[in-house]
Design a protein around this motif. Structure first.
Motif, PDB file in Angstrom:
ATOM      1  N   VAL A 187       0.848  -1.152   0.135  1.00 25.96           N
ATOM      2  CA  VAL A 187       0.141  -0.029  -0.101  1.00 25.96           C
ATOM      3  C   VAL A 187       0.992   1.340   0.116  1.00 25.96           C
ATOM      4  O   VAL A 187       2.168   1.059   0.157  1.00 25.96           O
ATOM      5  N   PHE A 188       0.195   2.496  -0.156  1.00 26.46           N
ATOM      6  CA  PHE A 188       0.854   3.694  -0.216  1.00 26.46           C
ATOM      7  C   PHE A 188       0.537   4.521   0.835  1.00 26.46           C
ATOM      8  O   PHE A 188      -0.743   4.756   1.116  1.00 26.46           O
ATOM      9  N   LEU A 189       1.427   5.081   1.566  1.00 22.20           N
ATOM     10  CA  LEU A 189       1.076   5.940   3.000  1.00 22.20           C
ATOM     11  C   LEU A 189       1.342   7.164   2.611  1.00 22.20           C
ATOM     12  O   LEU A 189       2.483   7.762   2.040  1.00 22.20           O
ATOM     13  N   LEU A 190       0.374   8.118   2.857  1.00 26.85           N
ATOM     14  CA  LEU A 190       0.410   9.518   2.639  1.00 26.85           C
ATOM     15  C   LEU A 190       1.062  10.076   3.814  1.00 26.85           C
ATOM     16  O   LEU A 190       0.489  10.036   4.986  1.00 26.85           O
ATOM     17  N   LEU A 191       2.081  10.775   3.639  1.00 32.81           N
ATOM     18  CA  LEU A 191       2.818  11.793   4.848  1.00 32.81           C
ATOM     19  C   LEU A 191       2.482  13.068   4.528  1.00 32.81           C
ATOM     20  O   LEU A 191       2.730  13.444   3.213  1.00 32.81           O
ATOM     21  N   VAL A 192       2.212  13.786   5.643  1.00 28.52           N
ATOM     22  CA  VAL A 192       2.106  15.365   5.617  1.00 28.52           C
ATOM     23  C   VAL A 192       2.575  15.980   6.606  1.00 28.52           C
ATOM     24  O   VAL A 192       2.376  15.659   7.810  1.00 28.52           O
ATOM     25  N   TYR A 193       3.494  16.799   6.260  1.00 27.34           N
ATOM     26  CA  TYR A 193       4.271  17.661   6.982  1.00 27.34           C
ATOM     27  C   TYR A 193       4.160  18.950   6.940  1.00 27.34           C
ATOM     28  O   TYR A 193       3.664  19.512   5.928  1.00 27.34           O
ATOM     29  N   LEU A 194       4.220  19.928   8.274  1.00 27.66           N
ATOM     30  CA  LEU A 194       3.744  21.284   8.120  1.00 27.66           C
ATOM     31  C   LEU A 194       4.878  21.968   8.776  1.00 27.66           C
ATOM     32  O   LEU A 194       5.218  21.712   9.993  1.00 27.66           O
ATOM     33  N   GLY A 195       5.255  23.310   8.396  1.00 28.60           N
ATOM     34  CA  GLY A 195       6.009  24.068   8.891  1.00 28.60           C
ATOM     35  C   GLY A 195       7.496  23.834   8.817  1.00 28.60           C
ATOM     36  O   GLY A 195       8.023  22.981   7.756  1.00 28.60           O
ATOM     37  N   ASP A 196       8.176  24.649   9.256  1.00 29.09           N
ATOM     38  CA  ASP A 196       9.867  24.829   9.256  1.00 29.09           C
ATOM     39  C   ASP A 196      10.511  24.919  10.558  1.00 29.09           C
ATOM     40  O   ASP A 196      10.426  25.909  11.304  1.00 29.09           O
ATOM     41  N   PRO A 197      11.005  23.923  11.273  1.00 29.60           N
ATOM     42  CA  PRO A 197      11.198  22.642  10.760  1.00 29.60           C
ATOM     43  C   PRO A 197       9.952  21.858  10.679  1.00 29.60           C
ATOM     44  O   PRO A 197       8.622  21.883  11.221  1.00 29.60           O
ATOM     45  N   ARG A 198      10.034  20.866   9.795  1.00 32.03           N
ATOM     46  CA  ARG A 198       8.872  19.968   9.502  1.00 32.03           C
ATOM     47  C   ARG A 198       8.282  19.156  10.609  1.00 32.03           C
ATOM     48  O   ARG A 198       9.275  18.404  11.085  1.00 32.03           O
ATOM     49  N   THR A 199       7.153  19.141  10.901  1.00 30.54           N
ATOM     50  CA  THR A 199       6.524  18.361  11.792  1.00 30.54           C
ATOM     51  C   THR A 199       5.620  17.435  11.153  1.00 30.54           C
ATOM     52  O   THR A 199       4.671  17.918  10.189  1.00 30.54           O
ATOM     53  N   LEU A 200       5.572  16.276  11.238  1.00 26.06           N
ATOM     54  CA  LEU A 200       4.537  15.166  10.801  1.00 26.06           C
ATOM     55  C   LEU A 200       3.193  15.495  11.167  1.00 26.06           C
ATOM     56  O   LEU A 200       3.043  15.441  12.569  1.00 26.06           O
ATOM     57  N   VAL A 201       2.124  16.034  10.625  1.00 22.62           N
ATOM     58  CA  VAL A 201       0.968  16.160  11.055  1.00 22.62           C
ATOM     59  C   VAL A 201      -0.154  15.050  10.600  1.00 22.62           C
ATOM     60  O   VAL A 201      -1.307  14.968  11.315  1.00 22.62           O
ATOM     61  N   SER A 202       0.212  14.289   9.645  1.00 18.84           N
ATOM     62  CA  SER A 202      -0.562  13.231   9.117  1.00 18.84           C
ATOM     63  C   SER A 202       0.013  12.173   8.651  1.00 18.84           C
ATOM     64  O   SER A 202       0.865  12.134   7.716  1.00 18.84           O
ATOM     65  N   GLY A 203       0.021  10.932   9.121  1.00 18.26           N
ATOM     66  CA  GLY A 203       0.602   9.784   8.624  1.00 18.26           C
ATOM     67  C   GLY A 203      -0.190   8.473   8.821  1.00 18.26           C
ATOM     68  O   GLY A 203       0.364   7.496   9.216  1.00 18.26           O
ATOM     69  N   ASP A 204      -1.368   8.405   8.612  1.00 18.07           N
ATOM     70  CA  ASP A 204      -2.179   7.316   8.903  1.00 18.07           C
ATOM     71  C   ASP A 204      -3.361   6.991   7.736  1.00 18.07           C
ATOM     72  O   ASP A 204      -3.950   6.268   7.741  1.00 18.07           O
ATOM     73  N   MET A 205      -3.089   7.811   6.444  1.00 17.27           N
ATOM     74  CA  MET A 205      -3.934   7.504   5.494  1.00 17.27           C
ATOM     75  C   MET A 205      -3.058   6.460   4.442  1.00 17.27           C
ATOM     76  O   MET A 205      -2.211   6.593   3.852  1.00 17.27           O
TER      77      MET A 205
END
Length: 74
Positions: free
Chosen positions: A4-22
């Motif tokens: 499967v393929f996991l969508l990772l979404v990072y926000l800000g600088d420095p990057r912070t993982l905000v979504s990693g469960d789709m």
């Protein structure tokens, strides 16, 4: 087991993982959502004008998981 393929979404600088469960069955579907969540609407003429805390990075990575271990969007 299935790939499967996991969508990772990072926000800000420095990057912070905000979504990693789709998880997606299809890489094209995953990449579609990655492109949609990283779009910006507003009065920004250039990407450099987006405040660092509001910058989004999204991409898909492959995962090999047991069938039924997670919900997979098909």
């Amino acid at each position: 087991m299935e790939h499967v393929f996991l969508l990772l979404v990072y926000l800000g600088d420095p990057r912070t993982l905000v979504s990693g469960d789709m998880h997606f069955e299809d890489i094209n579907r995953c990449n579609f959502f990655a492109s949609q969540v990283s779009k910006r609407y507003g009065n920004y003429h250039y990407n450099d004008y987006i405040p660092p805390q509001d910058r989004v990075t999204a991409y898909c990575v492959p995962r090999y998981l047991a069938v039924g271990q997670v919900e997979v969007y098909r």
